[in-house]
Design an enzyme around this catalytic site. Structure first.
Site, mmCIF file in Angstrom:
data_model
loop_
_atom_site.group_PDB
_atom_site.id
_atom_site.type_symbol
_atom_site.label_atom_id
_atom_site.label_comp_id
_atom_site.label_asym_id
_atom_site.label_seq_id
_atom_site.Cartn_x
_atom_site.Cartn_y
_atom_site.Cartn_z
ATOM 1 N N GLU A 297 2.160 57.566 64.404
ATOM 2 C CA GLU A 297 2.307 56.117 64.494
ATOM 3 C C GLU A 297 3.144 55.854 65.733
ATOM 4 O O GLU A 297 4.346 56.106 65.742
ATOM 5 C CB GLU A 297 2.983 55.575 63.225
ATOM 6 C CG GLU A 297 2.813 54.070 63.046
ATOM 7 C CD GLU A 297 3.794 53.252 63.859
ATOM 8 O OE1 GLU A 297 3.420 52.847 64.988
ATOM 9 O OE2 GLU A 297 4.906 53.024 63.385
ATOM 10 N N CYS A 331 8.963 46.862 65.361
ATOM 11 C CA CYS A 331 8.094 47.922 64.872
ATOM 12 C C CYS A 331 6.840 47.222 64.402
ATOM 13 O O CYS A 331 6.875 46.468 63.436
ATOM 14 C CB CYS A 331 8.741 48.708 63.746
ATOM 15 S SG CYS A 331 7.682 49.989 63.076
#
Length: 595
Positions: A297, A331
Site C-alpha cells: 500500500e 493517508c
C-alpha cells in the site's frame, strides 16, 4: 394455514432467542497495561525532557532510534535499532509460537479481540494522547483515524471472521460431479509488516489482528518516526494475548532502520508494506529472493470531484476533512480537487473562509484544529511543491493561522493552504504531497474530469460528489483506482468488510475485508469423493494402460457428452460412451511390437 403456523412460531422463537443471547454480555476480563512511563504527569525534570534537535539531511544509520514529539521537539526516549541477526531471532521465536497458536479455537481468538476492544474503548484518551505526542496529530484526528477504524475492524472480525476462514465449498463441475470441491484456509506462518508513521496505533493493529485471527504469528516493524508509541501499543497486545493463554512471542514489535526491515522481509512467510513507492520496489526485490507473497500500500493522490449539483456547504466540510485529516499527514487523503466551473468560485470562497478559521499548533497545548508535521524537513518539501506551482502560474488564496508555537518546533508546522489556477504541469498535482495543501482545478464536463482524475501515476482512491447519485457512480466507475466513495470521503475504509488497496504506483494486493483476511492464509484447493466409499474413482477401461484402440474415440465422445452445446448431441455421445465401456474385452492399442 395449519401448515405454516408451526413454522411462524419456530421463526419467532428463534428470533427471540437470538435477541436474548445478544442482550447477555460476554464475560470479558480487563487487562492492566503499565502506562506510567508514557504519561505526562508534570513530574518530568529538565534532564529527562530536554529539546531534541535532529541533524539535518541524511545521517548514517545509528544503533538507536531517537524519539521526540514533533509538535514540541521534546525528547521521548529511544528504541533499539535491531540488527539482522536480532530480527531473525524474533521471527524464529514467533514461528515456534505460531505452531501452537495454529491449533487455537476461534472462540479463543474472538476472546482475544473482545479483550482488546474493551481496553481500547476504556482507554481512548490514553491511546489518542500517545499517538498525538508521537506524530503531532490532534486528539480528534487520532480518534477518527486510530480508534474508530481499529474498533470497526475488531467488530467485523468478531462478527464475520470465522465464517470467511472456514472451508468454502465450490461447484465441482460436470466431469467431477461425484466429487465435493472446497477451498481451505490455513495459516501461512509468520506474517511480517512494515508500517508507516501516520497512524501508529491502527497501522500496528491492522495487520496484527488479521494475522492472529487467521492463526498466524506477526512481526511488525514500526516506523523510525513513530517507534515510541508502537512500543507502548505492543504492551496492550501482549497483555491481551496473555489473558487468553496464547503462547509467548506470538506477536513482536521491532524497531530500527532499513536493514532491520530488509532482514524482516528475508525471514517471514508474507510481507505487508505501507509506505512509499520507492521503498515498495525495494521490498519487492528483497521478497523475490525467497518468493514470499507481498502486499503493498504505497500511498495515493486521490481525486476529489465536485459536480455542480451538490449541497455546497456539506461538501466543503467533507473536503476539509479529506484534505486535512490526520493533521495534514494524509493517508489515502484527498490531494487533487476538481470542481465544476459553475460552482468553482463559490466552492473556493467557502474553502478559503473555512481554512482561514483553522488554527495550527501543538495539539495537546490547546484547542487546535491541526497539529504538527511528523517527519523532519517535510514542511520544506511541501513548500517546494507550493513554490513550483506558484512559479508556473498558481496562486495562494488562503492559509490557516499558527497558534503559539515553540521556537524549537516551528519547522514542524505547515499551515493549510488553498491554491487555485493549478494544472497538471505542476508537481503539486502529480507528486504525493502528504500535507495540508488544497489545490483546486475547475472542469467543464464529466468526460474532462474523468480524464484529469486518471492522469496520475497513483490509483488508490477517489471521492465523487453529485446530487445525481447515478451520475456520481458513473464517474467513479471510470476512474482507475482501488477504492471509491460516492458523496463521501474515505467511507470505504470504515466498511471493514471491504478490501483496501490500489493500482499503479499505489501498490497491489489488499488488506482489510475478506480478501485481506484470506491473504494471510495458505489457500488450499481440496477435492474428495462425494459418496465415499460407495462411489470411488476408477479409470475407465478404454483408457487404462495399455490403452485400447478406441481410446481416443471414447475421449471424444466423453468430451461431447459433458460439454456439448446441443442436448441431443450430448445424449448421443453419452450413449456411445456407455457402449464403449460396456464392450467386452476391448482391443489393445495399435502399437507395433518388436520381437
Amino acid at each position: 394455514m395449519a401448515f405454516w403456523w408451526p413454522l411462524v412460531v419456530l421463526g419467532v422463537a428463534f428470533a427471540v432467542c437470538r435477541l436474548v443471547f445478544m442482550l447477555i454480555p460476554h464475560n470479558v476480563p480487563s487487562i492492566e497495561v503499565d502506562a506510567s512511563d508514557v504519561l505526562e504527569d508534570g513530574s518530568q525534570t529538565k534532564e529527562n525532557s530536554y529539546i531534541y534537535i535532529p541533524r539535518k539531511g541524511k545521517m548514517a544509520q545509528a544503533d538507536k532510534v531517537q524519539c521526540y514529539e514533533p509538535a514540541t521537539m521534546k525528547y521521548l526516549g529511544f528504541c533499539e535499532a535491531l540488527t539482522p541477526e536480532e530480527v531473525k531471532e524474533h521471527v524464529a521465536q514467533a514461528r515456534e509460537a505460531q505452531k501452537i497458536w495454529a491449533s487455537s479455537t476461534f472462540r479463543q481468538r474472538r476472546q482475544f479481540l473482545r479483550i482488546l476492544l474493551k481496553y481500547i474503548i476504556e482507554h481512548q484518551e490514553l491511546i489518542c494522547e500517545i499517538s498525538s505526542r508521537d506524530t503531532g496529530k490532534t486528539m480528534v484526528d487520532a480518534s477518527l483515524g486510530e480508534i474508530m477504524t481499529t474498533c470497526e475492524k475488531i467488530t467485523w472480525l468478531l462478527s464475520e471472521g470465522e465464517k470467511w476462514l472456514k472451508p468454502e465449498y465450490r461447484c465441482s463441475g460436470r466431469s467431477m460431479l461425484h466429487k465435493r470441491a472446497k477451498v481451505e484456509f490455513h495459516p501461512l506462518g509468520v506474517i511480517g509488516a512494515i508500517v508507516s508513521w501516520n497512524y501508529p496505533f491502527h497501522n500496528v493493529f491492522n495487520p496484527m489482528l488479521a494475522a492472529v485471527f487467521s492463526g498466524n504469528a506477526a512481526v511488525i516493524k514500526v516506523s523510525e518516526h513513530a517507534s515510541w508509541s508502537g512500543c507502548f501499543y505492543f504492551r496492550i497486545i501482549q497483555a491481551a494475548l496473555a489473558a487468553v493463554g496464547a503462547p509467548d512471542n506470538l506477536v513482536h514489535i521491532i524497531t530500527g532502520y532499513a536493514e532491520t526491515g530488509q532482514a524482516l522481509v528475508s525471514s517471514v512467510d508474507k510481507i505487508i508494506f505501507v509506505g512509499s513507492p520507492g521503498v515498495g520496489k525495494m521490498i519487492m526485490q528483497k521478497a523475490s529472493e525467497t518468493l514470499i507473497p507481498v502486499t503493498l500500500e504505497l500511498g495515493g493522490k486521490d481525486a476529489f470531484i465536485v459536480c455542480e449539483d451538490v449541497d455546497l456547504a456539506t461538501v466543503v466540510q467533507i473536503a476539509m476533512r479529506g484534505a486535512l485529516q490526520s493533521s495534514g499527514q494524509n493517508c489515502a487523503g484527498a490531494e487533487r480537487f476538481y470542481v465544476h466551473k459553475d460552482i468553482y468560485t463559490a466552492f473556493v470562497a467557502q474553502i478559503v473562509k473555512l481554512v482561514k478559521s483553522i488554527s495550527v499548533g501543538p495539539p495537546l497545548a490547546g484547542r487546535y484544529d491541526m497539529g504538527a508535521i511528523c517527519m523532519q524537513e517535510h514542511s520544506e518539501k511541501l513548500q517546494n511543491l507550493v513554490n513550483d506551482a506558484l512559479d508556473k502560474g498558481a496562486e495562494i488564496v488562503g492559509r490557516g493561522s499558527f497558534g503559539n508555537l515553540g521556537e524549537d518546533a516551528v519547522d514542524q508546522f505547515f499551515p493549510p493552504t488553498v491554491i487555485v489556477n493549478v494544472d497538471h504541469s505542476m508537481k503539486l498535482m502529480q507528486e504525493e504531497a502528504f500535507g495540508p495543501i488544497i489545490p483546486i482545478m475547475k472542469f467543464s464536463s464529466d468526460e474532462e474530469v474523468i480524464k484529469l482524475a486518471n492522469d496520475s501515476k497513483y490509483g488508490l482512491g477517489c471521492a465523487v460528489f453529485s446530487g445525481n447519485q447515478k451520475r456520481a457512480i458513473a464517474i467513479a466507475s471510470q476512474l482507475h483506482c482501488g477504492v471509491a466513495a460516492i458523496n463521501d470521503f474515505a467511507s470505504t475504509y470504515m466498511c471493514q468488510s471491504l478490501p483496501f488497496g490500489g493500482v499503479k504506483h499505489s501498490g497491489f494486493g489488499r488488506f482489510a475485508g475478506v480478501e485481506g483476511l484470506r491473504a494471510c492464509c495458505l489457500v488450499k484447493s481440496v477435492v474428495v469423493d462425494r459418496w465415499w466409499p460407495f462411489i470411488k474413482t476408477v479409470i475407465p477401461k478404454p483408457i487404462q494402460y495399455p490403452v485400447a484402440e478406441n481410446a481416443f474415440v471414447f475421449q471424444e465422445s466423453l468430451v461431447e457428452a459433458l460439454y456439448g452445446l446441443n442436448v441431443w448431441d450430448r445424449l448421443r455421445s453419452l450413449i456411445n460412451v456407455v457402449k464403449i465401456i460396456s464392450e467386452q474385452n476391448p482391443k489393445s492399442s495399435n502399437v507395433k511390437k518388436s520381437h
